[in-house]
Design a protein around this motif. Structure first.
Motif, PDB file in Angstrom:
ATOM      1  N   GLY A  28       0.831  -1.200   0.000  1.00 45.27           N
ATOM      2  CA  GLY A  28       0.000   0.000   0.000  1.00 45.27           C
ATOM      3  C   GLY A  28       0.854   1.234   0.000  1.00 45.27           C
ATOM      4  N   ALA A  29       0.538   2.200   0.805  1.00 47.05           N
ATOM      5  CA  ALA A  29       1.293   3.446   0.882  1.00 47.05           C
ATOM      6  C   ALA A  29       2.061   3.455   2.187  1.00 47.05           C
ATOM      7  N   LEU A  30       3.293   3.845   2.116  1.00 39.81           N
ATOM      8  CA  LEU A  30       4.158   3.807   3.277  1.00 39.81           C
ATOM      9  C   LEU A  30       4.915   5.109   3.364  1.00 39.81           C
ATOM     10  N   LEU A  31       4.980   5.667   4.539  1.00 42.07           N
ATOM     11  CA  LEU A  31       5.724   6.891   4.777  1.00 42.07           C
ATOM     12  C   LEU A  31       7.086   6.513   5.315  1.00 42.07           C
ATOM     13  N   GLU A  32       8.110   6.926   4.615  1.00 42.20           N
ATOM     14  CA  GLU A  32       9.455   6.743   5.125  1.00 42.20           C
ATOM     15  C   GLU A  32       9.919   8.089   5.628  1.00 42.20           C
ATOM     16  N   ALA A  36       8.092   2.522  10.618  1.00 42.07           N
ATOM     17  CA  ALA A  36       7.356   2.516   9.352  1.00 42.07           C
ATOM     18  C   ALA A  36       5.914   2.881   9.685  1.00 42.07           C
ATOM     19  N   PHE A  37       5.341   3.801   8.913  1.00 42.55           N
ATOM     20  CA  PHE A  37       3.977   4.263   9.162  1.00 42.55           C
ATOM     21  C   PHE A  37       3.256   4.326   7.831  1.00 42.55           C
ATOM     22  N   GLY A  38       2.092   3.703   7.731  1.00 46.42           N
ATOM     23  CA  GLY A  38       1.334   3.726   6.487  1.00 46.42           C
ATOM     24  C   GLY A  38       0.131   2.811   6.568  1.00 46.42           C
ATOM     25  N   THR A  39      -0.307   2.338   5.407  1.00 43.78           N
ATOM     26  CA  THR A  39      -1.456   1.445   5.327  1.00 43.78           C
ATOM     27  C   THR A  39      -1.044   0.180   4.598  1.00 43.78           C
ATOM     28  N   ASP A  40      -1.700  -0.920   4.933  1.00 48.41           N
ATOM     29  CA  ASP A  40      -1.432  -2.173   4.248  1.00 48.41           C
ATOM     30  C   ASP A  40      -2.398  -2.399   3.088  1.00 48.41           C
ATOM     31  N   ARG A  41      -3.277  -1.463   2.825  1.00 52.73           N
ATOM     32  CA  ARG A  41      -4.238  -1.598   1.734  1.00 52.73           C
ATOM     33  C   ARG A  41      -3.565  -1.277   0.404  1.00 52.73           C
ATOM     34  N   TYR A  86      -4.780  -0.187  -2.303  1.00 52.70           N
ATOM     35  CA  TYR A  86      -5.276   1.035  -2.936  1.00 52.70           C
ATOM     36  C   TYR A  86      -4.781   2.300  -2.235  1.00 52.70           C
ATOM     37  N   GLY A  87      -4.089   2.147  -1.111  1.00 50.27           N
ATOM     38  CA  GLY A  87      -3.548   3.306  -0.400  1.00 50.27           C
ATOM     39  C   GLY A  87      -2.563   4.090  -1.245  1.00 50.27           C
ATOM     40  N   ALA A  88      -1.752   3.386  -2.033  1.00 48.60           N
ATOM     41  CA  ALA A  88      -0.731   4.053  -2.849  1.00 48.60           C
ATOM     42  C   ALA A  88      -1.363   4.899  -3.953  1.00 48.60           C
ATOM     43  N   ILE A  89      -2.418   4.402  -4.595  1.00 55.47           N
ATOM     44  CA  ILE A  89      -3.039   5.158  -5.685  1.00 55.47           C
ATOM     45  C   ILE A  89      -3.651   6.454  -5.164  1.00 55.47           C
ATOM     46  N   HIS A  90      -4.162   6.433  -3.942  1.00 57.91           N
ATOM     47  CA  HIS A  90      -4.714   7.663  -3.372  1.00 57.91           C
ATOM     48  C   HIS A  90      -3.602   8.621  -2.946  1.00 57.91           C
ATOM     49  N   GLN A  91      -2.513   8.091  -2.442  1.00 61.41           N
ATOM     50  CA  GLN A  91      -1.388   8.933  -2.014  1.00 61.41           C
ATOM     51  C   GLN A  91      -0.698   9.589  -3.210  1.00 61.41           C
ATOM     52  N   PHE A  92      -0.432   8.801  -4.260  1.00 64.93           N
ATOM     53  CA  PHE A  92       0.390   9.275  -5.377  1.00 64.93           C
ATOM     54  C   PHE A  92      -0.393   9.575  -6.648  1.00 64.93           C
TER      55      PHE A  92
END
Length: 187
Positions: free
Chosen positions: A3-7, A96-101, A103-109
């Protein structure tokens, strides 16, 4: 974590020095990193409520077709699933902070979603005069059915960043680190 992950990359000398001092004093950053993660949960939840990116800019508005099918018009909060799946993981001296979904990445980026062609049967209610209504009904309530096909198509999803650090977040994270550095002196 998919999904989406904040580094979080610390590149300023002040924050880097604070982390170095903290690592030297504690040897293990698990406790302060968990406190930082808890703060990130609160900060990101606030952004979801305000519908803004970490830099404070508003998220892209919903497309008219999306607004027509949604109730309330809240962006990324139709059911709250994405917001409720924010997780963190602390391992050693890493957070590590983010979502395991996925579709999280498509909404973030943002990006393009490809839809395959498909066919399905749809059900309607036909009146005694032979006219067919324009609303779908359950199969059990239907007396008229037809097959419909939709060709392959793409949908463009606009970026709506919800993960990241604001200037306020940087200050709060520094304050959390400072509290741990000064803890022996406050006892």
């Amino acid at each position: 974590m998919a999904g989406a992950l904040l580094e979080v990359t610390i590149d300023t000398a002040l924050v880097g020095k604070a982390f170095d001092d903290l690592m030297e004093r504690l040897g293990d950053l698990t406790t302060p990193l968990n406190d930082i993660a808890e703060y990130l949960h609160q900060s990101t939840d606030n952004r979801f409520r305000q519908q803004v990116a970490p830099d404070g800019s508003p998220w892209a508005p919903l497309a008219p077709s999306t607004l027509a099918r949604k109730k309330g018009g809240r962006i990324l909060r139709d059911k709250g699933t994405l917001q409720d799946t924010l997780r963190h993981s602390v391992s050693g001296n890493e957070l590590a902070f983010g979502t395991d979904r996925p579709y999280g990445a498509i909404h973030q980026f943002g990006g393009k979603v490809q839809h395959a062609a498909r066919s399905q049967q749809v059900f309607f209610r036909q009146g005694k005069d032979g006219s067919v209504g324009n609303r779908f009904v359950k199969k059990s309530k239907s007396n008229f059915a037809q097959w419909v096909t939709r060709g392959a198509h793409d949908t463009e999803i606009k970026a709506r960043p919800y993960l990241g650090l604001s200037a306020e977040d940087d200050i709060e994270i520094l304050a959390i680190i400072q509290d741990y550095l000064l803890e022996p002196f406050n006892e």
